[in-house]
Design an enzyme around this catalytic site. Structure first.
Site, PDB file in Angstrom:
ATOM      1  N   TYR A  85       4.558  -2.705 -13.776  1.00 27.18           N
ATOM      2  CA  TYR A  85       3.781  -2.075 -14.735  1.00 27.18           C
ATOM      3  C   TYR A  85       4.146  -2.249 -16.134  1.00 27.18           C
ATOM      4  O   TYR A  85       3.841  -1.642 -17.159  1.00 27.18           O
ATOM      5  CB  TYR A  85       3.544  -0.624 -14.322  1.00 27.18           C
ATOM      6  CG  TYR A  85       2.918  -0.433 -13.047  1.00 27.18           C
ATOM      7  CD1 TYR A  85       1.969  -1.106 -12.486  1.00 27.18           C
ATOM      8  CD2 TYR A  85       3.733   0.383 -12.165  1.00 27.18           C
ATOM      9  CE1 TYR A  85       1.183  -1.136 -11.098  1.00 27.18           C
ATOM     10  CE2 TYR A  85       3.279   0.734 -10.898  1.00 27.18           C
ATOM     11  CZ  TYR A  85       2.031  -0.090 -10.359  1.00 27.18           C
ATOM     12  OH  TYR A  85       1.283   0.026  -9.124  1.00 27.18           O
ATOM     13  N   SER A 153       5.691   5.551  -6.558  1.00 25.33           N
ATOM     14  CA  SER A 153       4.563   4.672  -6.270  1.00 25.33           C
ATOM     15  C   SER A 153       5.245   3.029  -5.923  1.00 25.33           C
ATOM     16  O   SER A 153       6.155   3.220  -4.862  1.00 25.33           O
ATOM     17  CB  SER A 153       3.473   4.660  -7.282  1.00 25.33           C
ATOM     18  OG  SER A 153       2.252   4.224  -6.682  1.00 25.33           O
ATOM     19  N   TYR A 154       4.586   2.237  -6.484  1.00 23.10           N
ATOM     20  CA  TYR A 154       5.138   0.908  -6.222  1.00 23.10           C
ATOM     21  C   TYR A 154       6.633   0.928  -6.383  1.00 23.10           C
ATOM     22  O   TYR A 154       7.511   0.271  -5.794  1.00 23.10           O
ATOM     23  CB  TYR A 154       4.451  -0.326  -6.942  1.00 23.10           C
ATOM     24  CG  TYR A 154       4.827  -1.586  -6.443  1.00 23.10           C
ATOM     25  CD1 TYR A 154       3.849  -2.209  -5.942  1.00 23.10           C
ATOM     26  CD2 TYR A 154       5.831  -2.099  -7.173  1.00 23.10           C
ATOM     27  CE1 TYR A 154       4.212  -3.579  -5.422  1.00 23.10           C
ATOM     28  CE2 TYR A 154       6.124  -3.587  -6.691  1.00 23.10           C
ATOM     29  CZ  TYR A 154       5.244  -4.324  -5.752  1.00 23.10           C
ATOM     30  OH  TYR A 154       5.386  -5.538  -5.384  1.00 23.10           O
ATOM     31  N   TRP A 200      -7.115  -2.048  -8.312  1.00 20.41           N
ATOM     32  CA  TRP A 200      -5.788  -2.218  -8.433  1.00 20.41           C
ATOM     33  C   TRP A 200      -5.648  -3.728  -8.418  1.00 20.41           C
ATOM     34  O   TRP A 200      -4.718  -4.204  -9.400  1.00 20.41           O
ATOM     35  CB  TRP A 200      -4.802  -1.473  -7.267  1.00 20.41           C
ATOM     36  CG  TRP A 200      -3.408  -1.498  -7.720  1.00 20.41           C
ATOM     37  CD1 TRP A 200      -2.752  -0.714  -8.404  1.00 20.41           C
ATOM     38  CD2 TRP A 200      -2.426  -2.333  -7.130  1.00 20.41           C
ATOM     39  NE1 TRP A 200      -1.244  -0.980  -8.384  1.00 20.41           N
ATOM     40  CE2 TRP A 200      -1.263  -2.155  -7.671  1.00 20.41           C
ATOM     41  CE3 TRP A 200      -2.534  -3.565  -6.329  1.00 20.41           C
ATOM     42  CZ2 TRP A 200      -0.059  -3.035  -7.478  1.00 20.41           C
ATOM     43  CZ3 TRP A 200      -1.357  -4.255  -6.227  1.00 20.41           C
ATOM     44  CH2 TRP A 200      -0.137  -3.930  -6.674  1.00 20.41           C
ATOM     45  N   ASP A 288      -0.857  13.731  -2.970  1.00 17.41           N
ATOM     46  CA  ASP A 288      -0.553  12.293  -3.378  1.00 17.41           C
ATOM     47  C   ASP A 288      -1.306  11.212  -2.465  1.00 17.41           C
ATOM     48  O   ASP A 288      -1.259  11.487  -1.240  1.00 17.41           O
ATOM     49  CB  ASP A 288       1.088  12.083  -3.203  1.00 17.41           C
ATOM     50  CG  ASP A 288       1.435  10.861  -3.250  1.00 17.41           C
ATOM     51  OD1 ASP A 288       1.046  10.003  -3.907  1.00 17.41           O
ATOM     52  OD2 ASP A 288       2.456  10.786  -2.529  1.00 17.41           O
ATOM     53  N   HIS A 322      -0.539  12.252  -7.478  1.00 24.02           N
ATOM     54  CA  HIS A 322       0.353  11.264  -7.411  1.00 24.02           C
ATOM     55  C   HIS A 322       1.241  11.332  -8.694  1.00 24.02           C
ATOM     56  O   HIS A 322       2.542  10.755  -8.537  1.00 24.02           O
ATOM     57  CB  HIS A 322      -0.357   9.918  -7.687  1.00 24.02           C
ATOM     58  CG  HIS A 322       0.427   8.678  -7.303  1.00 24.02           C
ATOM     59  ND1 HIS A 322       0.972   8.534  -6.071  1.00 24.02           N
ATOM     60  CD2 HIS A 322       0.499   7.645  -7.758  1.00 24.02           C
ATOM     61  CE1 HIS A 322       1.425   7.227  -5.894  1.00 24.02           C
ATOM     62  NE2 HIS A 322       1.052   6.861  -6.919  1.00 24.02           N
TER      63      HIS A 322
END
Length: 613
Positions: A85, A153-154, A200, A288, A322
């Site tokens: 990101y 997250s990722y 996404w 989440d 999240h």
């Protein structure tokens, strides 16, 4: 269809609701205590920033990394973040840790921003890149050889992928809201493709962000209602302009976890956990969107970790979505205890494992959960919570459970009479989902609107006279049939308040053809079964999102069943074509869905009821 007199189940439910808190039930082993950051390294350093280090990987690709150094005499421990990101994003957090004596390395993922190579979210090189970055850091003269990782997250995925390769310099990880394996949450939730992951994919289809929009994430936009109606799903990338994200078609064609596309990216297995040597601080929230990853990893590492330290994972579950660590979520204020010094706790974690400071963090309770209602933190020795009373709530009705205006009921005892309820699922008119902004669940959202539709079956308890706490894993057992060759089953747990509000707390989904006939009807990501139209099958559905909440006096528990919740989940066209990826609009099948209940087909939800002193 005849049923028992309605006063009987309501009386029985009221009696049992009181009995749940009687002395015959086991008391949960837990203390009221929030995660305490305590004493951790103070901010005593100035920060020196260097950008654009090109770190060579084993295949010759160079990964771009920005480095934040504490000034002063080294060597220092290091903390690594790997992100797709843009590594400029976490710079404020990097400076926070650098001031406290950590070198922080922010790396762009392979193929993103300034890093070389080709971008694909799920390629095995992400695992080896993590290993190579950790060992490169460990060999630098400014490093004391101890490396940790942070990110959510990722970025939580990149931590687990790296840890699965067991780089010697990696000493601990702190994954926040880390997703589980791809078929258990994203991009497939129990075999059902998430609508927000189409967005996404569009956002992430090139080297840099492809869509910009104002909002809390400044990232990908939501699809309009009609955007995700496009079929076949295989060409949704073209319809959304994703010309440079060829891996979308690999996602759709790879409709089982054994497809070669997913080779090497799974990490949640005894074989992989048994190679991981480092302790993990797992953090997530009840709302989440990637909730399952954290408790699955907690249990997996406790059972299979390669070292004594790795077999002592930690789990923190707050009233968060999240983004983590908010006090107000979805407009509900969870009180002053809800927000904690989370980065301080992580710093204390790394002070011990990377700096060798004896600060007692290794002796903290392994599990912290925040229970909504009383809005208090509790500690526990394990997950699920010791003392959990697994309590059945049975579905029953007079045959008219359609919508919240129907006659569906939840009984604490097995109904004496068999019955069933039927609804029509039309893919052209899917049940709407009341949440999903930017792919995330904004809290306990008001879900009363969709439950007014006849394609939603609704079952409710009587009003509680005493409080009932439900904290932990939830399971639904459904005996159902469909007139189609495939369909989706969706079950939701809702808190109905005295004012009639209906707040969605937890849910389960499963694609029918992912039912494993050899595993008691549970989800199997590795295969598709044949579904015979009209035949009744038993499905055991673990809720992917669970809760920790007290249903207070005046409240009711509601269970909803439908076959769509759009656009959060892409519609199943019911055609039987694998994952609906190839099915076109003319192949959509309107299905008649039947839920059976009673002694012959005891459909129910199994709740984790907790009694506290």
């Amino acid at each position: 269809m005849s049923m028992c007199h309605p006063s009987r189940p309501f009386l029985a439910a009221r009696v049992l609701a009181v009995a749940i808190f009687s002395s015959s039930f086991q008391v949960a082993s837990a203390d009221a205590q929030a995660p305490d950051a305590g004493s951790y390294s103070p901010a005593v350093h100035e920060v020196i920033e260097e950008r654009g280090h090109l770190v060579p990987m084993r295949d010759g690709v160079h990964i771009s990394a920005d480095i934040y150094f504490p000034d002063g005499e080294g060597p220092f421990p290091a903390i690594l973040t790997i992100t797709p990101y843009d590594n400029n994003g976490p710079r404020d957090r990097a400076r926070w840790f650098a001031r406290r004596g950590y070198v922080v390395v922010l790396a762009d993922s392979r193929g993103r921003y300034d890093s070389g190579g080709e971008w694909d979210p799920f390629i095995v090189e992400h695992k080896t890149d993590g290993y190579d970055l950790v060992e490169w850091i460990g060999a630098q003269q400014w490093s004391n050889g101890n490396v940790g990782m942070i990110g959510g997250s990722y970025l939580g995925w990149t931590q687990w992928w790296t840890a699965s390769q067991a780089p010697p310099s990696l000493k601990a990880i702190a994954p926040e809201v880390a997703p589980p394996d791809p078929f258990h949450n994203i991009p497939y939730q129990q075999g059902v493709m998430l609508g927000p992951f189409v967005d996404w994919a569009a956002w992430m289809s090139g080297r840099t962000a492809q869509v910009k929009e104002e909002g809390p994430y400044g990232g990908f936009t939501n699809s309009r209602w009609e955007d995700l109606l496009h079929t076949p799903y295989l060409t949704l990338d073209e319809a959304r302009g994703m010309r440079d994200g060829g891996w979308w078609k690999s996602w759709i064609n790879g409709y089982v976890a054994t497809d070669p596309y997913w080779d090497g990216m799974e990490y949640q297995s005894p074989e992989t956990w048994s190679r991981i040597t480092v302790p993990a601080l797992n953090m997530t929230g009840w709302f989440d969107a990637d909730f399952p990853g954290s408790p699955i990893n907690y249990l997996g590492m406790k059972a299979h970790g390669a070292t004594p330290e790795s077999r002592r994972p930690r789990l923190i579950i707050g009233p968060w979505f999240h983004g983590l660590n908010d006090r107000v979520v979805g407009g509900i204020d969870y009180g002053p205890e809800a927000r904690i010094d989370l980065d301080g706790y992580i710093a204390r974690w790394y002070d011990h494992f990377l700096k060798g400071i004896d600060n007692g963090v290794e002796n903290d309770p392994p599990v912290y959960v925040f229970v909504m209602g009383p809005n208090r933190w509790y500690t526990a020795d394990d997950w699920p919570l010791p003392g959990t009373e697994w309590t059945d709530l049975y579905l029953t009705s007079s045959g008219g459970a359609n919508s919240s205006r129907g006659d569906g009921q939840l009984w604490w005892e097995m109904p004496a009479v068999n019955g069933s309820d039927t609804y029509i699922y039309d893919p052209a008119d899917p049940t709407p989902s009341p949440y999903g902004d930017h792919g995330h669940i904004p809290g306990a959202v008001e879900a009363g609107g969709p439950a007014l539709r006849d394609d939603v079956l609704v079952y409710e308890t009587p009003v509680f006279q005493e409080p009932v706490e439900v904290t932990g894993p939830i399971e639904a057992v459904l005996h159902v049939s469909t007139t189609a060759r495939d369909t989706d089953w969706m079950v939701r747990l809702v808190d109905v308040g005295p004012d009639g509000s209906a707040m969605l707390l937890a849910e389960a989904v499963m694609r029918a053809r992912h039912r494993d006939p050899g595993n008691d009807g549970r989800f199997n990501p590795n295969r598709l079964s044949e579904i015979e139209p009209g035949r009744t099958y038993r499905y055991r559905m673990g809720f992917w999102r669970v809760t920790g909440t007290v249903f207070g006096p005046g409240h009711r528990i509601r269970v909803e069943i439908s076959s769509s919740y759009y656009p959060f989940y892409l519609r199943n066209l019911n055609s039987g074509r694998d994952n609906a990826g190839l099915a076109g609009p003319d192949e959509a099948v309107v299905a008649t869905q039947t839920i059976h209940h009673g002694p012959a087909h005891p459909s129910k939800v199994v709740l984790p009821v907790i009694r506290r002193r």
